[in-house]
Design an enzyme around this catalytic site. Structure first.
Site, PDB file in Angstrom:
ATOM      1  N   GLY A 193       0.822  -1.198   0.000  1.00 15.68           N
ATOM      2  CA  GLY A 193       0.000   0.000   0.000  1.00 15.68           C
ATOM      3  C   GLY A 193       0.854   1.244   0.000  1.00 15.68           C
ATOM      4  O   GLY A 193       2.057   1.205   0.272  1.00 15.68           O
ATOM      5  N   CYS A 194       0.222   2.361  -0.341  1.00 18.49           N
ATOM      6  CA  CYS A 194       0.958   3.622  -0.449  1.00 18.49           C
ATOM      7  C   CYS A 194       1.421   4.122   0.914  1.00 18.49           C
ATOM      8  O   CYS A 194       2.612   4.415   1.114  1.00 18.49           O
ATOM      9  CB  CYS A 194       0.089   4.671  -1.133  1.00 18.49           C
ATOM     10  N   TYR A 195       0.497   4.194   1.873  1.00 17.02           N
ATOM     11  CA  TYR A 195       0.903   4.628   3.215  1.00 17.02           C
ATOM     12  C   TYR A 195       1.939   3.680   3.805  1.00 17.02           C
ATOM     13  O   TYR A 195       2.859   4.095   4.493  1.00 17.02           O
ATOM     14  CB  TYR A 195      -0.311   4.638   4.146  1.00 17.02           C
ATOM     15  N   THR A 196       1.728   2.387   3.566  1.00 12.82           N
ATOM     16  CA  THR A 196       2.623   1.403   4.171  1.00 12.82           C
ATOM     17  C   THR A 196       4.021   1.524   3.610  1.00 12.82           C
ATOM     18  O   THR A 196       4.994   1.422   4.348  1.00 12.82           O
ATOM     19  CB  THR A 196       2.089  -0.017   3.936  1.00 12.82           C
ATOM     20  N   THR A 197       4.139   1.773   2.306  1.00 11.99           N
ATOM     21  CA  THR A 197       5.463   1.912   1.722  1.00 11.99           C
ATOM     22  C   THR A 197       6.234   3.025   2.411  1.00 11.99           C
ATOM     23  O   THR A 197       7.376   2.850   2.847  1.00 11.99           O
ATOM     24  CB  THR A 197       5.344   2.200   0.211  1.00 11.99           C
TER      25      THR A 197
END
Lengths: 346, 346, 346, 346
Positions: free
Chosen positions: D149-153
């Site tokens: 995911g974007c936030y997770t990256t």
């Protein structure tokens, strides 16, 4: 291709470095700044980290710059650029010059001096006006290119087919243009202060913007006669993008199909001009980060007018991208080289 | 002043509620919504908490609404508004109607039907066109007011002095307008999706926007003859604000001072029109949240054109604010009442 | 109420003028600027046309200002404000001072001097910290008020109920705040240049922002013990608005209902604090242009933390609005006077 | 490299097409859409004109897609992606899958099912979590990659060095993230309506966002023990960019230099991670349009916390770019291929 950029710390200079980083045969030799010499460029523009980390030189290095470079891009204020052009070509008659300012855009020096309020000091330059799609064959032979202004690029591309084909009343041209703020550069001013521009729109320099005579000169040359226009720039709260909405009265009996044909005929084979056709709506964001000019046009039967609309990224097709396009043409490199990327959307 | 709002959940309705909350004699009786009846309005618009926490009624309550209200603001789509107007005035001949849509803006129903594609069903209404500064005396007597469109308000205020004073060639009018997105309403569409509009500008409805005939009708009436114009709306990525840039050819021999005089003469005593004078640059943000229209004009000697520029907040002077201004006039309340706040800047 | 504003040309000064224009008993006597004395304020801020067209005085007029005014708002940089406060109160011991900067915010002058790097020169001032909701009774008696910082107002309002009720581990407080650019003022800097901020977000002054000790002092006083916090400000590309997201570890056994009760108990009767409740999401735009602070809170059972969120308009509740709220309290005017307008949405 | 994209009309699909247009060995075979099959993609996304003008296929063509493609990117909602993955690999066991959604991100299917509320139907997939910098060697061997995911990256890249080196208290992790609106996709909702987001900031899904367990799983694996975190996403009014501000308590005795070393050690050789060092401030715009993650960190001696900040473009390193980076690794293509462009600044 050995390249130097004189005046590299403005947005145009940074954009040249961004684009040239993707150009397969470009090698950056010198980049200069009089205000921040000796600073690595990526300290000024951290986004360039990994792409250009060169230390800035200054005009004191002009001898080396002119001698070692094949082409010099100039990103200096008007008046200063022609001085560099004059000296650099004196040092090395083989170095090519692409000036992103106004100094080499005018054939008629009187008009230049009248609008720019400085004497022209490099009249012998034989510069070519670098609106590539219109002047490709001259650019090919040019030693010095005056790269067009941002507003002028969009406006001329929108109107040239109509003027060239003789479809419009030349006294009827009105251009209403909207530009992002990057066109005003990185220099601080209240007019570019975030909070002042936010949620706001305004016109500026009505009937007095310096891109006016540039558009008049180019369209006048296409028309084979002098003309005057109205050009009104507006500032909109975005960083990049110009939308130029152009109005003109169609001459009696000109059909919508004739208008269509004028666009197809002039731009049908142009890679960087994307024709959206009659009824098409260019959107600045569809050109973001690229050298494309998107064009659409409308015929209003009620008033007999044509409305032609152009969208560009002012820093690319309106400045650094077209400069590289011209460089490619001047050095017989395939014209799209380094410029063939898709727009950043959304 | 007992007020109801039929169709209160659009941006115009919410803006009426925001403004009326500051109006010393306004009392909101009913607000309606067909899509969300029975919901407290501050659940839909939390910013209204503490200002209006009324539960939404619906058109099923029209009997009570028409009977108990002194004035009904209508914020419904065209076609629907005149149905409500017709029924409400049948129920209570004394209730006054201020419609924020197009249904009561046209004297010539053929033009209405041609542009809005619906039959007009309330032709006997005797409505007054509510551009307050131009029609104050008729508004004073009106039972039904057609509140002007947002683009039209800005454009007509910019051009009316020139037309009225006979200073311009009536065939030469071109209006290039830029609007914030709130004008498109709260209904979802890809065209109002944040990511699509961000860092972007585009024109839309070229030569086909429905505010065109409205401007033509009003200016034509001022001129005493029919006229056609070009009107081009653009969408810019802000929430509020319209800038209307208007071009016209001055008639032979018209001096800049005559232009100045036309503006002073028509608006010199108008509170909500702030004249920036010849050379002045209206800025939409300077009107944000208010009922002001800022006007500046420029005379281009090279082309013989006048460029007049108007800035408004589309939701206030372009909609809810002017509606309240009209209400004040209709009920002999001091015209600034509830509208005399300074713009939200920066 | 005779009012002067020393340092009126910053955004805070302009906002005071905007708000005071709607205050029924406010009369502006003097407004000053050292950089642009003698200029009419509406030439600097055209949006104020019709609301304040007064000519700027300067500090050379301090005698008259202090003698004739009942209250002076100070909008000067820290260090300078206390000099004006000291001199003005020496000239007229009855004039009240409301300073919008940091000079009068600290009881512990060592902390002030350590963070602000200047000696404190008005230690005898007996100033009151003007976070109205927490210190109303002292503000009522105050001769000098130190108006809170923008970040601190939002952050303290979010955390005070938890600290006061002893619900959280005082070592666990982390505040992550997001602010619009108007908080940085009208002074030009690359950091406030439109193009640099557009489509961008960044943190700044991590672990070093001067609002940190202000928050610590106020919360520490509420807690009855010293504490240190983490405070991280971020710049987001809007003009107005602060969202402060505050994290803390709940003490063992604290129930969600106890958290709810802490907020209700402290703010249940406060007009300018709107409680969105547990699970509520404050939105900065719902407070735009107003003195409201919207509060919501969340309890995360998985981690045992409470997340409290506050939204304000940094120029209103975070500066000029709260200053007027304090003035109202100091002069026994109804507290909402001049501040009771609905937010500008959308 | 024969590539198909199943679910190509979302922003992630469009971004894959934008980036793959610059990838020298990429050949797009099929792109699909269930909602707009048979439409040329550049009618939906005009910016792709000249780059991808392919007609959309649909899932009815999965046989051909799976048979002819070497790799399939999946841009479908969770639940649907694993169905396509299961069927495609059944049709052609050699086709590689890169899923941009959540279906293949979790090793622990219970956690997936608990947070995503659907049964996992492709448990035998042996998928690899595609955070390239952490899992490069497994990605190299992978048949199926769950792209992060974007936030997770952003969040994991910021925290991984600290967790891996054992420098922080694992119970103390708080992540406060700010995202542009493109992360919410092209689907219409009031929450993505331009006017609602303009000049506004808000948090959402506090303590409930689905990227929470993803971050916990990856960091927990690095730590060798389970952990829970607080993750708070915020929506800011820009199109692209995530800034993730991460807080953690340093373990006793951990020096700032040890923190520095942890970052250098893990990322010193990583091309797409640009370390701004201790005291550095990542700026989302410096990564716009690129696969870079810029990292800076701060040590607060007063509180003993480390604040680590990551900036990425959510559509590139947070989605399509990392997916292509993974493809390059899976097919032993040089990792930067097609991704080595400079950010679009300003």
């Amino acid at each position: 291709m050995k390249i130097s950029i004189v005046g590299a710390t403005g947005y145009t200079g940074a954009e040249l470095l961004r684009l040239l980083a993707a150009h397969p045969v470009a090698e950056i030799l010198y980049i200069t700044s009089e205000s921040q010499p000796d600073t690595p460029i990526h300290e000024i523009y951290p986004h360039l980290t990994r792409f250009c980390e060169k230390r800035l030189a200054s005009l004191a290095d002009l001898d080396a710059i002119a001698t070692e470079s094949q082409v010099i891009f100039i990103g200096l204020p008007h008046g200063h650029a022609m001085e560099v052009g004059r000296k650099a070509t004196a040092i090395n008659p083989h170095v090519k010059i692409i000036d992103l300012g106004a100094d080499y855009r005018f054939k008629n020096f009187d008009i230049y001096e009248q609008w720019y309020k400085v004497p022209h000091t490099h009249r012998q330059a034989q510069a070519v006006y670098g609106l590539t799609e219109l002047n490709r064959s001259q650019v090919k032979q040019a030693a010095i290119v005056g790269n067009p202004g941002c507003y002028t690029t969009a406006s001329i591309l929108a109107l040239a087919p109509l003027v060239k084909a003789g479809l419009i009343d030349l006294r009827s041209i009105i251009i209403d243009a909207k530009s992002g703020v990057s066109g005003a550069g990185r220099g601080l001013s209240l007019g570019s202060h975030f909070t002042e521009l936010f949620e706001s729109v305004k016109a500026y320099n009505v009937a007095g913007h310096r891109h006016t005579p540039e558009i008049e000169a180019v369209l006048g040359e296409l028309a084979g006669q002098e003309l005057v226009i109205n050009f009104t720039p507006h500032l909109i709260p975005v960083a990049r993008g110009i939308l130029s909405t152009c109005y003109a009265q169609l001459r009696d009996g000109v059909s919508p199909e004739a208008v269509d044909a004028a666009y197809s005929s002039l731009y049908g084979d142009e890679y960087f001009v994307r024709l959206l056709g009659r009824g098409g709506y260019p959107v600045t964001k569809n050109t973001r980060g690229t050298n494309f000019c998107d064009l659409g046009w409308h015929v209003d039967k009620r008033t007999g007018r044509v409305i032609a609309i152009a969208a560009i990224d002012n820093l690319v097709k309106g400045a650094a991208g077209q400069a590289i396009q011209n460089m490619n043409v001047m050095f017989a490199i395939e014209e799209r080289t380094g410029l063939d990327n898709a727009p950043l959307y959304p």
